[in-house]
Design a protein around this motif. Structure first.
Motif, PDB file in Angstrom:
ATOM      1  N   LEU B 110      19.993 -12.284  93.258  1.00  0.00           N
ATOM      2  CA  LEU B 110      20.923 -13.326  93.686  1.00  0.00           C
ATOM      3  C   LEU B 110      21.732 -12.860  94.885  1.00  0.00           C
ATOM      4  N   ARG B 111      22.213 -13.849  95.645  1.00  0.00           N
ATOM      5  CA  ARG B 111      23.050 -13.512  96.789  1.00  0.00           C
ATOM      6  C   ARG B 111      24.499 -13.777  96.430  1.00  0.00           C
ATOM      7  N   PHE B 112      25.354 -12.834  96.787  1.00  0.00           N
ATOM      8  CA  PHE B 112      26.780 -13.075  96.576  1.00  0.00           C
ATOM      9  C   PHE B 112      27.537 -12.176  97.541  1.00  0.00           C
ATOM     10  N   ARG B 113      28.764 -12.536  97.765  1.00  0.00           N
ATOM     11  CA  ARG B 113      29.567 -11.760  98.711  1.00  0.00           C
ATOM     12  C   ARG B 113      29.752 -10.328  98.191  1.00  0.00           C
ATOM     13  N   MET B 114      29.844  -9.376  99.075  1.00  0.00           N
ATOM     14  CA  MET B 114      30.096  -7.975  98.731  1.00  0.00           C
ATOM     15  C   MET B 114      28.936  -7.349  97.947  1.00  0.00           C
ATOM     16  N   ARG B 115      27.750  -7.941  98.046  1.00  0.00           N
ATOM     17  CA  ARG B 115      26.660  -7.391  97.246  1.00  0.00           C
ATOM     18  C   ARG B 115      26.381  -5.938  97.626  1.00  0.00           C
ATOM     19  N   GLY B 116      26.327  -5.656  98.930  1.00  0.00           N
ATOM     20  CA  GLY B 116      26.023  -4.296  99.389  1.00  0.00           C
ATOM     21  C   GLY B 116      27.018  -3.271  98.860  1.00  0.00           C
ATOM     22  N   PRO B 117      28.318  -3.487  99.148  1.00  0.00           N
ATOM     23  CA  PRO B 117      29.318  -2.511  98.672  1.00  0.00           C
ATOM     24  C   PRO B 117      29.337  -2.383  97.151  1.00  0.00           C
ATOM     25  N   LEU B 118      29.203  -3.496  96.445  1.00  0.00           N
ATOM     26  CA  LEU B 118      29.232  -3.417  94.977  1.00  0.00           C
ATOM     27  C   LEU B 118      28.029  -2.659  94.448  1.00  0.00           C
ATOM     28  N   PHE B 119      26.876  -2.869  95.101  1.00  0.00           N
ATOM     29  CA  PHE B 119      25.685  -2.141  94.668  1.00  0.00           C
ATOM     30  C   PHE B 119      25.891  -0.640  94.897  1.00  0.00           C
ATOM     31  N   ALA B 120      26.449  -0.312  96.062  1.00  0.00           N
ATOM     32  CA  ALA B 120      26.702   1.103  96.361  1.00  0.00           C
ATOM     33  C   ALA B 120      27.666   1.697  95.339  1.00  0.00           C
ATOM     34  N   PHE B 121      28.686   0.913  94.977  1.00  0.00           N
ATOM     35  CA  PHE B 121      29.648   1.398  93.974  1.00  0.00           C
ATOM     36  C   PHE B 121      28.958   1.627  92.636  1.00  0.00           C
ATOM     37  N   MET B 122      28.073   0.679  92.282  1.00  0.00           N
ATOM     38  CA  MET B 122      27.357   0.807  91.013  1.00  0.00           C
ATOM     39  C   MET B 122      26.530   2.087  91.004  1.00  0.00           C
ATOM     40  N   ILE B 123      25.829   2.346  92.131  1.00  0.00           N
ATOM     41  CA  ILE B 123      25.019   3.568  92.221  1.00  0.00           C
ATOM     42  C   ILE B 123      25.913   4.804  92.103  1.00  0.00           C
ATOM     43  N   ALA B 124      27.076   4.747  92.762  1.00  0.00           N
ATOM     44  CA  ALA B 124      27.975   5.906  92.743  1.00  0.00           C
ATOM     45  C   ALA B 124      28.436   6.208  91.317  1.00  0.00           C
ATOM     46  N   THR B 125      28.608   5.170  90.499  1.00  0.00           N
ATOM     47  CA  THR B 125      29.091   5.428  89.142  1.00  0.00           C
ATOM     48  C   THR B 125      28.035   6.129  88.279  1.00  0.00           C
ATOM     49  N   ILE B 126      26.765   6.104  88.724  1.00  0.00           N
ATOM     50  CA  ILE B 126      25.750   6.873  87.984  1.00  0.00           C
ATOM     51  C   ILE B 126      26.110   8.353  88.036  1.00  0.00           C
ATOM     52  N   MET B 127      26.619   8.776  89.199  1.00  0.00           N
ATOM     53  CA  MET B 127      26.927  10.191  89.408  1.00  0.00           C
ATOM     54  C   MET B 127      28.278  10.589  88.800  1.00  0.00           C
ATOM     55  N   LEU B 128      29.090   9.573  88.498  1.00  0.00           N
ATOM     56  CA  LEU B 128      30.457   9.848  88.058  1.00  0.00           C
ATOM     57  C   LEU B 128      30.480  10.632  86.742  1.00  0.00           C
ATOM     58  N   PRO B 129      31.156  11.796  86.711  1.00  0.00           N
ATOM     59  CA  PRO B 129      31.241  12.499  85.434  1.00  0.00           C
ATOM     60  C   PRO B 129      32.078  11.705  84.437  1.00  0.00           C
ATOM     61  N   HIS B 130      31.592  11.642  83.224  1.00  0.00           N
ATOM     62  CA  HIS B 130      32.237  10.865  82.175  1.00  0.00           C
ATOM     63  C   HIS B 130      33.693  11.282  81.976  1.00  0.00           C
ATOM     64  N   HIS B 131      33.969  12.557  82.216  1.00  0.00           N
ATOM     65  CA  HIS B 131      35.304  13.085  81.931  1.00  0.00           C
ATOM     66  C   HIS B 131      36.388  12.505  82.821  1.00  0.00           C
ATOM     67  N   ALA B 132      35.983  11.999  84.001  1.00  0.00           N
ATOM     68  CA  ALA B 132      36.977  11.455  84.925  1.00  0.00           C
ATOM     69  C   ALA B 132      37.606  10.180  84.360  1.00  0.00           C
ATOM     70  N   VAL B 133      36.915   9.489  83.471  1.00  0.00           N
ATOM     71  CA  VAL B 133      37.453   8.243  82.925  1.00  0.00           C
ATOM     72  C   VAL B 133      37.758   8.363  81.433  1.00  0.00           C
ATOM     73  N   LEU B 134      37.398   9.506  80.882  1.00  0.00           N
ATOM     74  CA  LEU B 134      37.460   9.692  79.433  1.00  0.00           C
ATOM     75  C   LEU B 134      38.869   9.533  78.856  1.00  0.00           C
ATOM     76  N   ILE B 135      39.823  10.235  79.445  1.00  0.00           N
ATOM     77  CA  ILE B 135      41.162  10.265  78.859  1.00  0.00           C
ATOM     78  C   ILE B 135      41.850   8.895  78.932  1.00  0.00           C
ATOM     79  N   PRO B 136      41.851   8.217  80.103  1.00  0.00           N
ATOM     80  CA  PRO B 136      42.435   6.871  80.108  1.00  0.00           C
ATOM     81  C   PRO B 136      41.705   5.899  79.191  1.00  0.00           C
TER      82      PRO B 136
END
Lengths: 312, 289
Positions: B110-136
């Motif tokens: 589907l086409r939607f605004r900000m698709r590129g940046p959001l996709f890049a963000f989604m990919i980046a979260t694959i690499m995100l260590p779980h511990h960075a979000v664990l405590i909050p």
């Protein structure tokens, strides 16, 4: 039905953007599909990242409100906490031992299986199995017993159980990671099979021997896959937890020799209830993993070869 | 080994290189499988043989280890522990398959605004260590009164937080021919109907891969369960096994490893049933990136 209608599709598609309404409908639909992800990404990823950055500048024990302490946690971590540095060194040592050993083994086995006529599928599955089992507590407990006093390794080498000796305990944990070489091996194997046979034939015609073919064809063609495995395994290795926990009963011993970073983070945050301190540790881990990934990407320009770029 | 080589000789010369490769692989396989054989053997050994001897085979089969294991830990029966593990893993599978396929369709088609940046963000979260979000995350669930329930373990899966699977399904959907949806659209299907009627059935292999990996990873998960669950009757098999970690008495070895075998059994069964999906899924995830 479908096939006869297909030729009409391209014009319809070209016409669609000129009509405003269907496009907006589609955009709305996209957000409906995305909504669970958007909610998760904001509430469970972005917001927590910001909050943990804030908490890293506070003293927080879950019960009393956070108390702003500025850079205190970071100062304490870097200058006053020898156990913190111990955990950093332990983790780095672990990464440097486990990742290269695991990838080397994965590559060697993938190369051995590549041209195998009989039994390739069997070996591939059998070598892959530990990757699925290795993360479990069951196997971590097996590891602890195998490397304990009186365990198999003690019987074989006669130097006592590794997990009770500070110089050896981390190696036992690293070997559990090496044991799970199947996942990168499968990826290597798939990469090897995508290298066109013509390249080897051309190299052979030019008089290249097996070794020369490996260096000049296999290595450059496989380098993107090697890079992918290196990044993935390195990131994962930085976050190792379960085997270190099991081997040391959650204490990181003996003499803090298996106190990996995440184990110490767990100890500070969830055992000692220093959530602020643990948040600071989490952010440093995030930055270090980001930095290591960036360095890997930067150096990759000099050794990773992308065939599609080479064609241009 | 020699017999197979000599039967082959009638047709073509013995390939000693190949024989050596096979021998090497078999030797490696024996070493690799040793811990598993050891686990199985030890789960059937009498208490006094566990540490004392190197013999892999028990002198006699001590089935009472399994009997003890089935009685469970901390007065919680093993059926309860198994049920808890299954509930969490099942919830996670359902959540990941639903939420990740929805998000993947939007990113892939589907086409939607900000698709590129959001996709890049989604990919980046694959690499995100779980511990960075664990405590909050823990604080959020704590404030909601959901610590010591299964919600913190299941709810995030319904919000597509495991971006790896979104990516996996996106890659798969991108490989599907666009003509099918174009045809569906001309037949009057909106994005919802073409997702459910056309795309989703075709995406089945990727969904199965997602389901299997989610099941195995959730089944093996220890860290999240360790911080969120306290009550012994809410424990999973993994957490119950953990209570053996502190126990150093060797008399508990037999039952502990019997329980370990039981805990590994679902993964082994999944592996045997779906090994093609698992191996292919792993291979393709690495290459298309």
């Amino acid at each position: 039905m479908t096939t006869t209608q297909t030729p009409a599709a391209p014009p319809a598609r070209a016409a669609a953007p000129t009509k405003g309404r269907p496009k907006r409908q589609r955009e709305g639909a996209a957000w409906v599909f995305l909504s669970p992800w958007v909610l998760g990404a904001t509430v469970l990823t972005l917001l927590p990242m910001v909050v943990s950055l804030y908490l890293s500048f506070t003293d927080y024990d879950l019960f009393n409100p956070p108390h702003w302490v500025g850079l205190r946690n970071y100062v304490q971590m870097f200058t006053e906490d020898p156990r913190y540095w111990r955990s950093v060194m332990t983790t780095l040592t672990y990464v440097v031992i486990a990742v290269p050993l695991q990838l080397a083994l994965a590559l060697v086995v993938a190369l051995a299986l590549k041209n195998m006529r009989h039994g390739k599928g069997f070996y591939r599955s059998a070598f892959y199995a530990p990757s699925l089992l290795g993360a479990s507590m069951s196997i971590a407990l097996v590891w602890r017993a195998l490397f304990n006093d009186g365990g198999t390794v003690d019987h074989l080498f006669g130097n006592g159980g590794w997990i009770n000796r500070p110089g050896w305990s981390l190696l036992a944990v690293a070997l559990l990671t090496v044991w799970q070489f199947g996942a990168p091996m499968v990826i290597f194997l798939a990469g090897l099979q995508q290298i066109p046979a013509e390249l080897y034939e051309a190299a052979a015609v030019d008089g290249a021997g097996k070794w020369r073919q490996f260096v000049s064809v296999t290595v450059p063609m496989l380098s993107p896959v090697l890079f992918f495995n290196l990044v993935l395994q390195t990131i994962q290795a930085f976050q190792v937890f379960t085997p270190a926990f099991a081997v040391s009963a959650g204490k990181g011993g003996p003499a803090d020799s298996t106190l990996v970073y995440t184990l110490y983070l767990y100890d500070r945050g969830f055992v000692a209830s220093h959530m602020g301190y643990a948040s600071a540790m989490a952010w440093v881990l995030l930055l270090v993993i980001g930095a290591v990934t960036a360095v890997l990407f930067r150096t990759s320009r000099s050794w990773v070869f992308y065939a599609s770029e080479g064609d241009r | 080994m020699t017999t197979t080589a000599s039967t082959a000789v009638s047709r073509k010369p013995i390939r000693w290189g190949r024989v050596a490769v096979h021998l090497g692989c078999l030797a490696a396989l024996l070493v690799m499988l040793y811990p598993l054989a050891w686990l199985l053997a030890t789960s059937l050994k009498p208490a006094n043989e566990v540490i004392a001897s190197l013999d892999l085979l028990p002198s006699h089969l001590e089935w009472s280890n399994y009997k003890t294991a089935f009685e469970g830990v901390n007065d919680v029966s093993i059926w309860r522990l198994l049920g808890n593990s299954l509930l969490i893993a099942g919830g996670a599978v359902l959540g990941n398959v639903i939420s990740c396929s929805l998000a993947a369709y939007a990113f892939a088609r589907l086409r939607f605004r900000m698709r590129g940046p959001l996709f890049a963000f989604m990919i980046a979260t694959i690499m995100l260590p779980h511990h960075a979000v664990l405590i909050p995350q823990y604080i959020i669930f704590n404030k909601l009164g959901l610590v010591n329930t299964y919600w913190p373990l299941i709810l995030p899966k319904f919000l597509a937080t495991e971006a790896f699977f979104v990516f996996l399904i996106v890659q798969f959907m991108r490989g599907l021919p666009r003509e099918l949806e174009e045809a569906a659209r001309i037949d009057g299907c909106g994005p919802f109907r073409s997702f459910f009627k056309v795309i989703l059935p075709l995406t089945r292999p990727a969904l199965i891969t997602t389901a299997i990996f989610t099941f195995i990873w959730t089944w093996n998960d220890f860290f999240t369960q360790l911080i969120y669950l306290f009550d012994p009757d809410k424990f999973t098999l993994t957490l119950a096994l953990r209570s053996f970690v502190d126990a150093s008495s060797q008399s508990a070895f037999g039952p502990m490893f019997a329980m370990s075998v039981i805990a590994l059994l679902p993964i082994v069964l999944f592996f045997l049933a779906f090994q093609r999906f698992l191996v292919e899924g792993m291979a393709s995830s690495g290459l298309k990136g």
